[in-house]
Design a protein around this motif. Structure first.
Motif, short mmCIF file in Angstrom:
data_model
loop_
_atom_site.label_atom_id
_atom_site.label_comp_id
_atom_site.label_asym_id
_atom_site.label_seq_id
_atom_site.Cartn_x
_atom_site.Cartn_y
_atom_site.Cartn_z
N HIS A 21 -4.69 12.33 -3.30
CA HIS A 21 -3.29 12.27 -3.78
C HIS A 21 -2.96 10.92 -4.43
CE1 HIS A 21 -2.72 16.03 -1.64
NE2 HIS A 21 -3.10 15.46 -0.52
N ALA A 22 -3.90 10.37 -5.16
CA ALA A 22 -3.66 9.07 -5.80
C ALA A 22 -2.52 9.15 -6.80
CB ALA A 22 -4.93 8.57 -6.48
N ALA A 23 -2.44 10.24 -7.58
CA ALA A 23 -1.40 10.36 -8.60
C ALA A 23 -0.02 10.37 -7.96
CB ALA A 23 -1.62 11.64 -9.42
N LEU A 24 0.13 11.08 -6.83
CA LEU A 24 1.42 11.14 -6.13
C LEU A 24 1.82 9.77 -5.60
CD1 LEU A 24 3.71 12.94 -5.03
CD2 LEU A 24 2.29 13.33 -3.01
N ARG A 25 0.89 9.07 -5.02
CA ARG A 25 1.17 7.72 -4.49
C ARG A 25 1.60 6.78 -5.62
NH1 ARG A 25 -2.20 7.01 0.56
NH2 ARG A 25 -3.60 8.80 0.73
N LEU A 26 0.91 6.83 -6.74
CA LEU A 26 1.19 5.92 -7.84
C LEU A 26 2.50 6.27 -8.53
CD1 LEU A 26 -2.43 5.71 -9.26
CD2 LEU A 26 -1.21 3.94 -7.97
N ARG A 27 2.83 7.56 -8.58
CA ARG A 27 4.10 7.97 -9.18
C ARG A 27 5.28 7.42 -8.38
NH1 ARG A 27 2.57 12.76 -10.16
NH2 ARG A 27 3.33 13.77 -8.27
N PHE A 74 0.84 -1.20 0.00
CA PHE A 74 0.00 0.00 0.00
C PHE A 74 0.88 1.25 0.00
CE2 PHE A 74 -1.86 3.26 2.91
CZ PHE A 74 -2.76 3.80 2.00
N PRO A 75 0.64 2.19 -0.93
CA PRO A 75 1.40 3.45 -0.92
C PRO A 75 0.79 4.45 0.06
CG PRO A 75 0.03 3.33 -2.89
CD PRO A 75 -0.22 2.07 -2.12
N ALA A 76 1.34 4.46 1.28
CA ALA A 76 0.87 5.40 2.31
C ALA A 76 1.41 6.79 2.01
CB ALA A 76 1.32 4.93 3.69
N LEU A 77 0.94 7.78 2.76
CA LEU A 77 1.35 9.15 2.53
C LEU A 77 1.68 9.81 3.86
CD1 LEU A 77 1.56 10.75 -0.15
CD2 LEU A 77 -0.60 11.85 0.44
N GLU A 78 2.91 10.31 3.99
CA GLU A 78 3.33 11.08 5.15
C GLU A 78 3.56 12.51 4.69
OE1 GLU A 78 3.57 10.68 8.25
OE2 GLU A 78 3.30 8.53 8.52
N GLY A 79 2.58 13.39 4.96
CA GLY A 79 2.66 14.74 4.40
C GLY A 79 2.49 14.66 2.90
N THR A 80 3.52 15.04 2.17
CA THR A 80 3.49 14.87 0.72
C THR A 80 4.49 13.81 0.28
OG1 THR A 80 5.14 16.63 0.41
CG2 THR A 80 2.82 17.28 0.38
N ARG A 81 4.97 13.02 1.21
CA ARG A 81 5.99 12.02 0.91
C ARG A 81 5.38 10.63 0.92
NH1 ARG A 81 12.00 11.90 3.62
NH2 ARG A 81 12.91 10.38 2.20
N PRO A 82 5.28 9.96 -0.21
CA PRO A 82 4.73 8.60 -0.22
C PRO A 82 5.70 7.61 0.41
CG PRO A 82 4.69 9.63 -2.41
CD PRO A 82 5.58 10.46 -1.55
N VAL A 83 5.16 6.70 1.18
CA VAL A 83 5.94 5.64 1.81
C VAL A 83 5.21 4.33 1.56
CG1 VAL A 83 6.89 4.74 3.96
CG2 VAL A 83 6.78 7.20 3.61
N GLN A 106 -5.40 8.31 -13.29
CA GLN A 106 -4.30 9.02 -12.65
C GLN A 106 -3.02 8.21 -12.58
OE1 GLN A 106 -5.41 11.13 -9.00
NE2 GLN A 106 -7.55 10.63 -9.41
N ALA A 107 -3.06 6.96 -13.00
CA ALA A 107 -1.92 6.07 -12.86
C ALA A 107 -1.05 6.10 -14.11
CB ALA A 107 -2.39 4.65 -12.57
N ALA A 108 -0.37 7.21 -14.33
CA ALA A 108 0.51 7.33 -15.49
C ALA A 108 1.72 6.39 -15.33
CB ALA A 108 0.98 8.77 -15.64
N GLY A 109 1.98 5.58 -16.34
CA GLY A 109 3.13 4.68 -16.31
C GLY A 109 2.86 3.34 -15.65
#
Length: 350
Positions: free
Chosen positions: A302-308, A191-200, A327-330
């Motif tokens: 922020h799905a695009a950020l997580r997927l990137r 799972f791509p979690a999100l800490e602030g704007t930083r995906p983990v 939103q899942a480019a690539g």
């Protein structure tokens, strides 16, 4: 101490004043961390008047560290160190000195059990930035988070690992929370979690153990909300026809990470389906999405950020809400409008 030593080695004048330890104790810790040669001025004192009088005798330091503000005492006001009035008065004197002399000031503070700064709330308003370290004693990682920042945003984090030589930066935090994925194992989902704007990226692990008829099954959760697990199990049974009533269910978030994001619902459901059916989730796939009681799979923030970030770390597939598929480019995407669609997909019924 590590930051102070790094600045001192770079040619800055640094003073470190400890109110809790003797100077020799700080020096021993510095040597253990390999910082014994750093030209940091060490002192052990609790009187704000004595500290400022000494510092005013020469050129003020570029950086002054006070460890900790709750141990400081000002003779301009009555009260024991650590009281609201003493913390406020001591901080005011130190901040006034720093502003007048152009000194950067770091006030180390105690925190309460719920993570807030001990002492008066006005202390947070007196300073420019409030930073906090988060992390469990039993785990090696620490997260540096900004609660207040007059110079920038508060939605960024720094991830550090606690090692023998002190804190070291973790360039790829996801490596802390992902196990080796050379083999496909049932019951594991990323799972791509999100800490602030930083995906983990974190790994969610599930185990379903079938019991003999009549036995009462257990539900054990580490790193996630047990109430939310019960909700997802109920949705899987009521909306998808999967019964866990005869199984003990264990859920764990790898690496000691704690999840509170409802976007993890779909990854938890995927791990549970995989554990029950003994069909591994594809090891190159990530899952994200919120599950409603109706069985609907809802889009997340922020799905695009997580997927990137997932694509950067080598994942090539994403199982996500149908509304977020664009939103899942690539990444190769599989979108699901309902949880039953994910069940059919994982069991090969679609």
């Amino acid at each position: 101490l590590q930051a102070a030593a790094a600045l001192a080695r770079a040619g800055r004048s640094v003073a470190y004043v400890s109110g809790e330890e003797a100077a020799d104790q700080v020096r021993l810790r510095a040597r253990r961390l390999g910082l014994g040669d750093a030209p940091v001025q060490l002192a052990s004192a609790t009187s704000v008047r004595d500290i400022l009088t000494t510092l005013r005798q020469g050129r003020g330091p570029d950086l002054l560290v006070i460890d900790s503000i709750q141990t400081m005492h000002s003779d301009m006001i009555e009260g024991a160190p650590g009281t609201v009035s003493q913390v406020r008065a001591s901080a005011q004197e130190l901040i006034r000195f720093a502003k007048k002399g152009g000194t950067a000031l770091i006030l180390v503070g105690h925190v309460t059990k719920d993570g807030t700064i001990a002492g008066p709330r006005v202390l947070e308003h007196m300073v420019d930035t409030v930073l906090s370290f988060e992390g469990e004693r039993s785990h090696q990682y620490r997260i540096l988070r900004a609660i207040k920042n007059r110079f920038g945003g508060t939605d960024e984090i720094g991830v550090f690992a606690m090692a023998e030589e002190g804190l070291t930066e973790v360039g790829n935090p996801s490596a802390l929370f992902l196990t080796e994925r050379d083999e496909r194992i049932a019951g594991a989902a990323v799972f791509p979690a999100l800490e602030g704007t930083r995906p983990v990226l974190v790994e969610i692990q599930a185990l379903a153990v079938r019991l003999a008829s009549g036995a009462t099954p257990r539900r054990a959760v580490v790193g996630w909300d047990s109430g939310r697990l019960a909700m997802i199990l109920a949705v899987l049974e009521a909306r998808c026809g999967l019964s866990f009533s005869a199984c003990e269910v264990y859920l764990n978030v790898a690496g000691g990470y704690r999840l509170q994001d409802p976007a993890a619902d779909l990854a938890v459901a995927g791990a549970l389906i995989s554990a029950l059916s003994e069909r591994p989730v594809p090891k190159d796939a990530v899952l994200l999405g919120e599950i409603a009681l109706s069985g609907e799979v809802r889009p997340v923030a922020h799905a695009a950020l997580r997927l990137r970030e997932s694509a950067k770390l080598g994942f090539s597939r994403a199982l996500l809400p149908a509304a977020s598929a664009k939103q899942a480019a690539g990444l190769t995407t599989s979108g699901f409008a309902r949880l039953a669609d994910l069940v059919d997909h994982m069991l090969g019924r679609d």
